[in-house]
Every structure is written in C-alpha cells, then in structure tokens.
Design an enzyme around this catalytic site. Structure first.
Site, mmCIF file in Angstrom:
data_model
loop_
_atom_site.group_PDB
_atom_site.id
_atom_site.type_symbol
_atom_site.label_atom_id
_atom_site.label_comp_id
_atom_site.label_asym_id
_atom_site.label_seq_id
_atom_site.Cartn_x
_atom_site.Cartn_y
_atom_site.Cartn_z
ATOM 1 N N PRO A 18 0.847 -1.192 0.000
ATOM 2 C CA PRO A 18 0.000 0.000 0.000
ATOM 3 C C PRO A 18 0.883 1.243 0.000
ATOM 4 O O PRO A 18 1.730 1.409 0.880
ATOM 5 C CB PRO A 18 -0.796 -0.127 1.312
ATOM 6 C CG PRO A 18 0.048 -0.993 2.191
ATOM 7 C CD PRO A 18 0.819 -1.903 1.293
ATOM 8 N N GLN A 72 -6.345 -1.042 3.258
ATOM 9 C CA GLN A 72 -5.529 -0.720 4.429
ATOM 10 C C GLN A 72 -6.029 0.542 5.107
ATOM 11 O O GLN A 72 -6.275 1.560 4.446
ATOM 12 C CB GLN A 72 -4.057 -0.538 4.067
ATOM 13 C CG GLN A 72 -3.189 -0.457 5.330
ATOM 14 C CD GLN A 72 -1.750 -0.076 5.054
ATOM 15 O OE1 GLN A 72 -1.473 1.057 4.697
ATOM 16 N NE2 GLN A 72 -0.832 -1.008 5.242
ATOM 17 N N CYS A 102 3.478 3.337 8.939
ATOM 18 C CA CYS A 102 3.772 4.579 8.224
ATOM 19 C C CYS A 102 4.598 5.515 9.100
ATOM 20 O O CYS A 102 4.196 5.836 10.216
ATOM 21 C CB CYS A 102 2.474 5.269 7.806
ATOM 22 S SG CYS A 102 2.753 6.849 6.964
ATOM 23 N N LYS A 141 0.549 -4.494 8.823
ATOM 24 C CA LYS A 141 1.842 -4.087 8.263
ATOM 25 C C LYS A 141 2.511 -3.174 9.274
ATOM 26 O O LYS A 141 1.898 -2.204 9.753
ATOM 27 C CB LYS A 141 1.681 -3.359 6.935
ATOM 28 C CG LYS A 141 3.024 -2.997 6.287
ATOM 29 C CD LYS A 141 2.832 -2.441 4.885
ATOM 30 C CE LYS A 141 4.185 -2.282 4.175
ATOM 31 N NZ LYS A 141 4.994 -1.184 4.707
ATOM 32 N N ASN A 204 9.377 -6.857 3.765
ATOM 33 C CA ASN A 204 9.217 -5.630 2.990
ATOM 34 C C ASN A 204 10.446 -4.752 3.211
ATOM 35 O O ASN A 204 11.008 -4.730 4.296
ATOM 36 C CB ASN A 204 7.934 -4.915 3.428
ATOM 37 C CG ASN A 204 7.725 -3.566 2.757
ATOM 38 O OD1 ASN A 204 7.560 -2.552 3.415
ATOM 39 N ND2 ASN A 204 7.733 -3.541 1.434
ATOM 40 N N ASP A 206 13.500 -2.816 0.411
ATOM 41 C CA ASP A 206 14.693 -3.046 -0.413
ATOM 42 C C ASP A 206 14.615 -4.286 -1.306
ATOM 43 O O ASP A 206 15.650 -4.816 -1.727
ATOM 44 C CB ASP A 206 15.961 -3.137 0.454
ATOM 45 C CG ASP A 206 16.293 -1.824 1.146
ATOM 46 O OD1 ASP A 206 15.590 -0.826 0.889
ATOM 47 O OD2 ASP A 206 17.249 -1.801 1.946
ATOM 48 N N GLY A 228 7.251 -2.519 -2.840
ATOM 49 C CA GLY A 228 6.782 -1.145 -2.867
ATOM 50 C C GLY A 228 7.449 -0.327 -3.945
ATOM 51 O O GLY A 228 7.052 -0.355 -5.110
ATOM 52 N N ARG A 229 8.498 0.394 -3.567
ATOM 53 C CA ARG A 229 9.083 1.386 -4.470
ATOM 54 C C ARG A 229 9.600 0.797 -5.788
ATOM 55 O O ARG A 229 9.575 1.464 -6.817
ATOM 56 C CB ARG A 229 10.212 2.133 -3.744
ATOM 57 C CG ARG A 229 9.701 3.122 -2.701
ATOM 58 C CD ARG A 229 10.838 3.790 -1.939
ATOM 59 N NE ARG A 229 11.483 2.874 -1.008
ATOM 60 C CZ ARG A 229 12.539 3.194 -0.271
ATOM 61 N NH1 ARG A 229 13.084 4.405 -0.397
ATOM 62 N NH2 ARG A 229 13.065 2.328 0.568
#
Length: 330
Positions: A18, A72, A102, A141, A204, A206, A228-229
């Site tokens: 997310p 989420q 977050c 998460k 999660n 890298d 993610g990224r």
C-alpha cells in the site's frame, strides 16, 4: 501454498505494498496483470472515513479484477477504527490491513501508523477488537520498532497472532530510520523462525531485484515479499521476479512500445477514475521509471510532468515512440 485466513495463495506470493498516491485502482490493475498475487489500496484514514471525507471514501473503490485485494486503514482511536471496519466491509474487500508502520510525521504525531510502536499494548488491543468486529481476515503491516533500542518485533508479532491477526508484513527498518539506510531482514527472519508463529510472515523493504526477492525467500525463509518502491512505474517487476524464480534467468528488458502502452493505459485509467486534473497529476511520478535509462530524456519527461492537459501528455508519449524508436533497454 500460503493462506491468509481462507485465502489460498501460491508459494512465496508477491504483494503490492500500500503506497499513498501510488497503489490506486489503475496501478493495482497493471500490477495484477503482471503477476502481483495480492494488491493493497493506498492507506486510508479512519478519521477521514467516519467523517465521510471524499478523498478517503474514494480510496475504497475496488474491482473484481484486482482480487484478492486488501483495504488498508490507519488510526489510533478504537471507536474510530471499529466504525471504519463497518464502513470498509461494505466495499467487500478480501482483507482488511492495519497500517502500524507509516513513518511520516503527520500520521505518527497522532499516534497512528508507526507512532503506535510506542504503545504495543494499544497496538494489540486495536487488532484484537478489529478481529472481533469482522468476518474478514485482519492483517498488519508494521516496522521493526520505533528505534533500534526498542525492537521487540518477535514478541509483537506473536502477540498480534495470538489475538487473531492472519498475516503480518514487516518493513525491515525502524521508524527512526524512515527510509534511510539498508533494510534489516534478520529480525523478520527471527519472527518467522519463532516456533510459535504459524501465520504468514511477509518481508518488505529493499526488494529491488529478482535476486533480492530470491534472497528473502531462500536465505531468510520468509513466506512472501511485499514490493513497494521497485514497482513504481515498473509494474513488470512482479513478472520479472516470477520468471527468475522459475528459470534462474532474467526476462528480456521491457520494450519501449510496451512501456508507452502501459503509461498510456495507466494515464487513461487514472483519468477515467479520478477525472482529468487528478488523473494527470497523480500519474506523473511513474514516468521517470517507465522511461528510465533513455538518454537525453529530460525534455520529454518535462512535457509529461508539467502539462495539466492529458492531450499534451498523450502527444508526448507519441513523440517518445517516434524519437526513440528502436531504442533497446539494458
């Protein structure tokens, strides 16, 4: 097979993380087409939902082609979070995920997101009550801890499991690290290797190459990874990882034509969902990665990210196809 509640997933599933202003329905659709096994919405404020804030409510939009899909939510007030569960259920997601990770200040200062890592008892209580509130699987998460001196993730994960959490995704950084330094997967492996743990443990942070995904699977022994990224402007990442797992070889680079087609579809779906202004604006951040590697591309990227008119952006795509025809990506 990996199970989240009654949801059956393949061995070592790949999850789209997310991400605010990224993992919206258009992008989730592209990632799903390219092999994402589970996709998650942008994180949604519980306070925004119970106040019927338009931006928060819009994020509840999910579509059949995305399933399994998780919504989420984040917050730190029990009553608000429970009301949010009732609201979210009406959208009929497959999973409700709680954001306890977050790190951004505006979330943390309200005690939500990673801010709740300062109050593990509240973190567990919120999870427990939300599990009781719904028939849907509740997942979490989170991060390793607030800072290096307060990492208790093995204990935290065990307690969350004991109150009914069906899976946990752990980012390998503390809140104090934000997104700096390298993610540390060793504590996540310690969670997985805890003999009392039986729910899936996803890593999660890298996972930016097929090799790194394989390392998370084979060296650290996790149940899957949340990406993610690395997926921003690169929905093909999921397909690339799965191909590498199967063959040990890298897929051929995505062609310019495929990249332009994806960027075009992405923009059009965004406009269809959000309208012209937001659709154009919120798709901009993907273009750098869609066309990463093309030399002397700044002029064309600027055309894509400075215009508020989709006609201009689509024209820029056509120009890129013409000017860089035949370009081969490394």
């Amino acid at each position: 097979m990996v199970k989240i509640g009654d949801i059956l997933l393949p061995d070592f599933p790949l999850l789209l993380a997310p991400m605010e202003d990224v993992s919206d329905p258009p992008f989730r659709a592209l990632c799903k087409e390219q092999g994402a096994d589970v996709v998650y919405t942008e994180f949604i404020s519980s306070e925004g939902l119970i106040r019927d804030a338009a931006k928060s409510v819009m994020k509840l939009d999910i579509y059949e082609k995305e399933r399994p899909v998780g919504i989420q939510i984040f917050g730190a007030e029990l009553d608000s979070m429970l009301q949010t569960v009732d609201i979210v259920e009406k959208s009929n997601p497959d999973i409700i995920d709680i954001n306890f990770g977050c790190p951004v200040k505006k979330v943390v200062c309200k005690g939500a997101g990673a801010g709740i890592l300062k109050d593990i008892d509240l973190m567990v209580k919120l999870t427990e009550e939300m599990v009781k509130r719904t028939h849907l699987p509740i997942t979490v998460k989170t991060r390793l801890g607030w800072d290096h001196d307060s990492i208790r993730i093995v204990e935290v994960a065990e307690r969350l499991q004991d109150v009914g959490c069906k899976a946990i995704s752990i980012h390998g950084r503390t809140r104090s690290q934000m997104y700096k330094g390298d993610a540390d997967w060793k504590p996540i492996a310690e969670v997985k290797n805890n003999q009392r743990m039986y729910i899936p443990v996803f890593g999660n942070g890298d996972v930016d190459s097929p090799e790194r995904a394989m390392e998370m699977r084979d060296v650290y022994g996790l149940d899957g990874c949340m990406i993610g990224r690395a997926s921003i402007g690169n929905p093909w990442f999921f397909k690339q990882v799965k191909h590498f797992f199967k063959t040990g070889e890298h897929l051929a680079p995505v062609s310019l034509e495929e990249r332009v087609d994806a960027a075009r579809r992405h923009l059009q779906m965004s406009i269809d969902w959000k309208g012209e202004k937001l659709g154009v604006f919120e798709t901009r951040r993907h273009y750098t990665n869609y066309f990463k590697g093309i030399p002397n591309f700044k002029e064309y990227r600027m055309k894509m990210v400075t215009s508020d008119d989709s006609v201009d952006v689509f024209a820029a795509f056509d120009e890129v196809l013409e000017v860089f025809s035949g370009y081969e990506f490394a």
